[in-house]
Motif scaffolding. Structure first.
Motif, PDB file in Angstrom:
ATOM      1  N   GLU A  13      18.057  32.529 -28.057  1.00 60.48           N
ATOM      2  CA  GLU A  13      16.670  32.567 -28.496  1.00 60.48           C
ATOM      3  C   GLU A  13      16.547  32.726 -30.013  1.00 60.48           C
ATOM      4  O   GLU A  13      15.509  32.403 -30.591  1.00 60.48           O
ATOM      5  N   GLU A 160       1.163  28.459 -25.093  1.00 60.17           N
ATOM      6  CA  GLU A 160       2.503  29.036 -25.085  1.00 60.17           C
ATOM      7  C   GLU A 160       2.551  30.327 -25.896  1.00 60.17           C
ATOM      8  O   GLU A 160       3.282  31.261 -25.541  1.00 60.17           O
ATOM      9  N   ASP A 164       3.746  33.902 -24.325  1.00 52.50           N
ATOM     10  CA  ASP A 164       4.868  34.606 -24.949  1.00 52.50           C
ATOM     11  C   ASP A 164       4.489  36.051 -25.291  1.00 52.50           C
ATOM     12  O   ASP A 164       5.250  36.984 -25.019  1.00 52.50           O
ATOM     13  N   ARG A 168       6.119  39.295 -23.568  1.00 54.89           N
ATOM     14  CA  ARG A 168       6.912  40.189 -24.422  1.00 54.89           C
ATOM     15  C   ARG A 168       6.398  41.610 -24.416  1.00 54.89           C
ATOM     16  O   ARG A 168       7.186  42.566 -24.333  1.00 54.89           O
TER      17      ARG A 168
END
Length: 243
Positions: A13, A160, A164, A168
């Motif tokens: 990542e 997106e 995310d 998170r």
């Protein structure tokens, strides 16, 4: 740095931050015997906000660790969900993330947003003063030491980006409770309370309203409500999947 080498293996990542020419299984870089491992990682382009742990020859070390020649370093990404200790979870977004800010507010997440470019020092100072997590695609901003906390927004697509952030940080969601314009808290309002903000057709068609307690903006289930409802439903479903 022109001293002995260390070897670093980055989580997949994190490869997005490393210059393409250096994206190999193992990055070799020189040390100077003084710089911390955190500084070395940042010098390779990876903001420490995105690093979860540094593991040297099988043992976890702090960012302040000074590497020695020949050490093998594994750079892990942040564990999810990420917990930010010491303050309620609140966000601050820079000028480039207006759509994401509005969507987080739609979900009832406390989200401050700077609609003009006030500069990195001012953003970092506000993050620290208000104890807000700075969300940005600006790597330089995320490297500022005065930040309370920060996170890189990996995508340029609002859908997106939102997913995310939700995955998170796993914030609590309270849809339809915040003003998407200013982040104020919404309250029920009568038609009379908001009458001067309504077009004639709206006044005739709708009877249920809310109003921002901070800026006074009126809200009702207008033409775009189905699109907003879909955003809310997807976010709630995502949170339900995580349990």
């Amino acid at each position: 740095m022109n001293g002995p080498e260390i070897h670093l293996e980055f989580a997949p990542e994190l490869h997005v931050f490393i210059p393409r020419a250096r994206r190999t299984d193992t990055v070799r870089t020189a040390t100077d015997g003084v710089s911390t491992l955190g500084h070395v990682v940042e010098s390779l382009g990876v903001p420490l906000t995105e690093v979860g742990a540094l593991v040297v020859d099988g043992r976890e070390v702090p960012f302040a660790h000074v590497p020695s020649a020949g050490e093998s370093v594994t750079v892990r990404t942040v564990a999810r969900p990420q917990r930010v200790p010491g303050a309620p979870l609140r966000f601050l977004l820079d000028v480039h993330l207006g759509t994401l800010a509005r969507r987080l507010r739609l979900l009832g997440v406390d989200t401050a947003y700077e609609s003009t470019d006030i500069g990195d020092p001012a953003l970092a100072a506000r993050s620290a003063a208000e104890r807000r997590v700075m969300l940005s695609r600006d790597r330089g901003l995320l490297r500022r030491r005065e930040l309370w906390a920060g996170a890189f927004v990996y995508s340029t697509r609002p859908e997106e980006q939102l997913r995310d952030v939700l995955e998170r940080f796993d914030p609590e969601l309270f849809p339809w409770t915040r003003c998407t314009a200013c982040n104020g808290v919404l309250r029920e309002a009568s038609k009379e309370d908001v009458a001067e903000q309504l077009e004639q057709g709206t006044h005739r068609t709708y009877d249920v309203f809310a109003q921002c307690g901070a800026c006074g903006r009126a809200y009702w289930k207008g033409a775009h409500h189905e699109q907003l409802e879909a955003i809310v439903e997807r976010a709630l479903a995502l949170r339900a999947e995580r349990g």
